[in-house]
Design an enzyme around this catalytic site. Structure first.
Site: not given
Ligand SMILES: O=C(O)CCC(=O)C(=O)O
Length: 264
Positions: A40, A118, A153
């Site tokens: 990402e 996203k 993510c």
């Molecule tokens: O949910 C998490 O602990 C990390 C999520 C995250 O870093 C993101 O989505 O960029």
């Protein structure tokens, strides 16, 4: 099918042009693979919120062009991770912003075949909810014998997204991430949970290194529909290569037909 997850490490010192050249080179080195996956927001910096406006691009901008050329040179399907997308058209979302966290998928001839914005934005009152719009659409990569649902993510924490993808025929999930070391246990647990509960192959490609004061977790992984971890990276930059027989997904679902017992 051979899949390569490029667990990229980066810090705050590399220019966008240098990083793009480095990543394109890494993709080219995977010639012979069927599917290559990047993490990402590698071009913008996952936690480098202040850099996002300056490093944002259109889905046909310079980063996308470099990825398209690398996919074509390597002859691979490429999930190019995500970019901070600012459309050249000036499009804005319902909150009036013009920035999305958007994944890019290229065919082996370098054609941009899919984009995924996203859906679940990470950062609570800051970060993505403050700066970016949320995506709304389910997107799939149909290639190399897989129907792979795309997510990014933080999406991993929302099982209903994966059920919705399953209900539209998903046999795999591709999940690029910039997941921090502070929550490594949750990353590892959730990748396996999504695999087991949906009987899907999970490809989780995380970031390594430390940027914007945040240490990334690494530990990219390929998880079979049984929940078996077929390969897992360490903390540093690494390319994870796995050969997987896609026919085993349907075979496992037939042998152990959990999904047929759902009560809706
Ligand atoms: O949910 C998490 O602990 C990390 C999520 C995250 O870093 C993101 O989505 O960029």
């Amino acid at each position: 099918m051979r899949v390569c997850l490029i667990q990229l490490a980066y810090d705050d010192d590399e220019s966008l042009a240098e990083r793009t050249r480095r990543v394109a080179g890494l993709v080219r080195e995977q010639a012979g693979a069927d599917l290559v996956v990047l993490p990402e927001l590698w071009s913008a910096g996952g936690f480098s919120y202040r850099e996002w406006p300056e490093r944002s691009q259109d889905v046909r901008g310079e980063v996308a062009q470099a990825l398209a050329a690398a996919a074509a040179d390597a002859g691979v399907w490429l999930h190019g991770g995500s970019i901070a997308e600012r459309p050249d058209s000036g499009e804005t979302g319902p909150e009036g912003k013009s920035l999305w966290n958007t994944s890019l998928v290229f065919s082996p001839s370098g054609e941009l075949l899919a984009t995924y914005r996203k859906i679940h934005r990470f950062g609570f009152a800051g970060g993505e909810p403050k700066l970016m719009e949320a995506g709304t659409d389910l997107v799939f990569l149909d290639a190399v014998g897989l129907r792979a649902g795309l997510s990014t993510c933080y999406d991993l924490r929302f099982p209903e997204l994966y059920r919705a993808q399953l209900d539209q025929g998903a046999t795999a999930f591709v999940i690029p991430a910039a997941w921090p070391m502070a929550r490594l246990d949750a990353w590892r647990l959730l990748l396996r949970a999504r695999a087991v509960e949906n009987q899907c192959l999970v490809l989780g490609c995380n970031t390594a290194g430390t940027h914007a004061g945040t240490q990334m977790a690494g530990h990219s992984a390929v998880v079979a529909p049984t929940g078996e971890v077929l390969a897992e990276a360490g903390d540093d930059q690494e390319v994870l290569r796995v050969d997987f027989d896609v026919d085993t997904i349907a075979a496992f679902r037939q042998d152990f037909p959990v999904l047929a017992d759902r009560r809706l």
